[in-house]
Design an enzyme around this catalytic site. Structure first.
Site, short mmCIF file in Angstrom:
data_model
loop_
_atom_site.label_atom_id
_atom_site.label_comp_id
_atom_site.label_asym_id
_atom_site.label_seq_id
_atom_site.Cartn_x
_atom_site.Cartn_y
_atom_site.Cartn_z
N ASP A 144 -1.88 6.98 -6.51
CA ASP A 144 -1.50 7.20 -5.22
C ASP A 144 -0.45 6.44 -4.55
OD1 ASP A 144 -3.18 5.23 -4.25
OD2 ASP A 144 -3.17 7.10 -2.42
N GLU A 145 -0.13 5.04 -5.48
CA GLU A 145 1.11 4.41 -5.19
C GLU A 145 1.85 3.90 -6.14
OE1 GLU A 145 1.27 2.55 -1.82
OE2 GLU A 145 -0.48 4.19 -0.84
#
Length: 98
Positions: free
Chosen positions: A78-79
């Site tokens: 999710d980064e």
């Protein structure tokens, strides 16, 4: 007394009789993944210059204005990805967290 992490049944001689989980297999998996982490190399210093795209980016070390670049997912999914640069003149490598 040990229990299977999947079925919560008691392990007999380190093995689950229901799903086949084994403490020995767990140990081997941990060892092989630890060995893989140590040997992970993206590019050697001379590799990639011919196949990677180039960009106009000033090298922090020698001031050259051309570098090759590539992207890797170095953090969790999710980064954003991390962009790496390598100077085409001195092979200095640096990164940019986008």
């Amino acid at each position: 007394m040990q229990f299977c992490p999947k079925c919560n049944l008691r392990l007999k001689k380190g093995t689950c009789t229901k799903c086949g989980y084994s403490e020995a297999a767990k140990t081997e998996t941990k060892k092989s993944s630890a060995e893989m982490d140590k040997s992970f190399t993206v590019f050697e210093e001379d590799e990639g210059k011919e196949t990677l795209p180039t960009i106009k980016k000033e090298c922090e070390k020698c001031g050259n204005d051309e570098a090759v670049w590539w992207m890797l997912q170095t953090r969790s999914a999710d980064e954003p990805t991390t962009q790496f640069y390598r100077c085409s003149k001195c092979a200095h490598t640096w990164r940019d967290y986008s």
